[in-house]
Design a protein around this motif. Sequence first.
Motif, short mmCIF file in Angstrom:
data_model
loop_
_atom_site.label_atom_id
_atom_site.label_comp_id
_atom_site.label_asym_id
_atom_site.label_seq_id
_atom_site.Cartn_x
_atom_site.Cartn_y
_atom_site.Cartn_z
N THR A 5 0.85 -1.20 0.00
CA THR A 5 0.00 0.00 0.00
C THR A 5 0.89 1.25 0.00
O THR A 5 1.82 1.35 0.79
CB THR A 5 -0.92 0.00 1.23
N PRO A 6 0.62 2.20 -0.89
CA PRO A 6 1.50 3.37 -1.01
C PRO A 6 1.50 4.24 0.25
O PRO A 6 0.53 4.26 1.02
CB PRO A 6 0.94 4.13 -2.22
N GLY A 30 -8.59 5.64 0.29
CA GLY A 30 -7.39 4.84 0.16
C GLY A 30 -7.66 3.58 -0.66
O GLY A 30 -8.53 3.60 -1.53
N PRO A 31 -6.92 2.49 -0.38
CA PRO A 31 -6.00 2.33 0.74
C PRO A 31 -4.75 3.17 0.58
O PRO A 31 -4.19 3.28 -0.50
CB PRO A 31 -5.69 0.83 0.72
N THR A 60 -0.68 6.65 9.70
CA THR A 60 -2.09 6.22 9.76
C THR A 60 -2.41 5.47 8.49
O THR A 60 -2.15 5.95 7.38
CB THR A 60 -3.03 7.42 9.90
N ALA A 61 -2.99 4.29 8.64
CA ALA A 61 -3.49 3.52 7.51
C ALA A 61 -4.95 3.90 7.28
O ALA A 61 -5.77 3.80 8.20
CB ALA A 61 -3.38 2.02 7.77
N LEU A 62 -5.27 4.35 6.08
CA LEU A 62 -6.65 4.70 5.70
C LEU A 62 -7.14 3.68 4.69
O LEU A 62 -6.51 3.48 3.64
CB LEU A 62 -6.69 6.11 5.09
N PHE A 63 -8.28 3.04 5.00
CA PHE A 63 -8.82 2.03 4.08
C PHE A 63 -10.28 1.78 4.41
O PHE A 63 -10.77 2.15 5.48
CB PHE A 63 -8.02 0.73 4.17
N ALA A 129 -9.28 4.68 10.04
CA ALA A 129 -8.02 5.41 10.20
C ALA A 129 -7.29 4.76 11.36
O ALA A 129 -7.67 4.94 12.52
CB ALA A 129 -8.27 6.89 10.47
N ALA A 130 -6.29 3.95 11.04
CA ALA A 130 -5.54 3.21 12.05
C ALA A 130 -4.22 3.92 12.29
O ALA A 130 -3.26 3.76 11.54
CB ALA A 130 -5.30 1.77 11.61
#
Length: 247
Positions: A5-6, A30-31, A60-63, A129-130
């Motif tokens: 994931t970019p 996202g992701p 933060t991972a957004l997906f 949003a992790a």
Amino acid sequence: MRPDTPVQWHASIDSTNEEARRLAQAGHYGPLWIAAREQTAGRGRLGRQWASPTGNLYCTALFLEPGGIGVATRLPFAAGLAIADVCAVVAPKAPVRLKWPNDVRVDGAKLCGILIEAGAGPGGTSWIAAGMGTNVQTAPESVGQLATCLQNLAPGTPVDADMVMEAIRPAFAKRVAQARDDFPGLLRQWEARAEGLGETVRIGKEEPALTGRFVGLEPDGGLRLELPNGSVRIIRAGDVELVREVS
């Protein structure tokens, strides 16, 4: 989430979770990883300020989560184990423990804080949003608790935010998939690293606080607290601190 994931890097930003929220509210889900070298308004759980000096990693991972809020509540455990996986590579001798519900600590000192936020997405999904704030090169002082950093845990080995970000991407993707497909197994692995399991803990910093023995996790991740009278209370939110015996 995919391992590749970019990542969208920012030299400085108010908060990676706030940027994820802005994107999601604008319909961009996202992701995507949002990463920053500095935050000017970092925050943790319950709106607490998060110290964000340069040299550490704020990401933060957004997906979109097709399983909705039911899976979203599993993600603090997935994120904690992902950081523990990274530590196993970067600082393999560090005795990493997971503090319920969402901190990563070493010998009682905070290494990483986790903040999972979610909202309604299209078609019954949830956007996630992790956020993970990891102390890489600096252990912040004057933050109300002990802190440590990966550089201190891996002396002699150069560690930087870029290296840690590259390690987090596949680790988190793997743990998110496990949270979706085998949450009981994920909880067993989390529990094996649980700080304070079998010990006396206090729930809540304000009086009246609950004190009892941390005896395990519920199937949904709730903390099982055995009270002095032998009854068991299920805790699903709150601050947890070990109560040290005084001899």
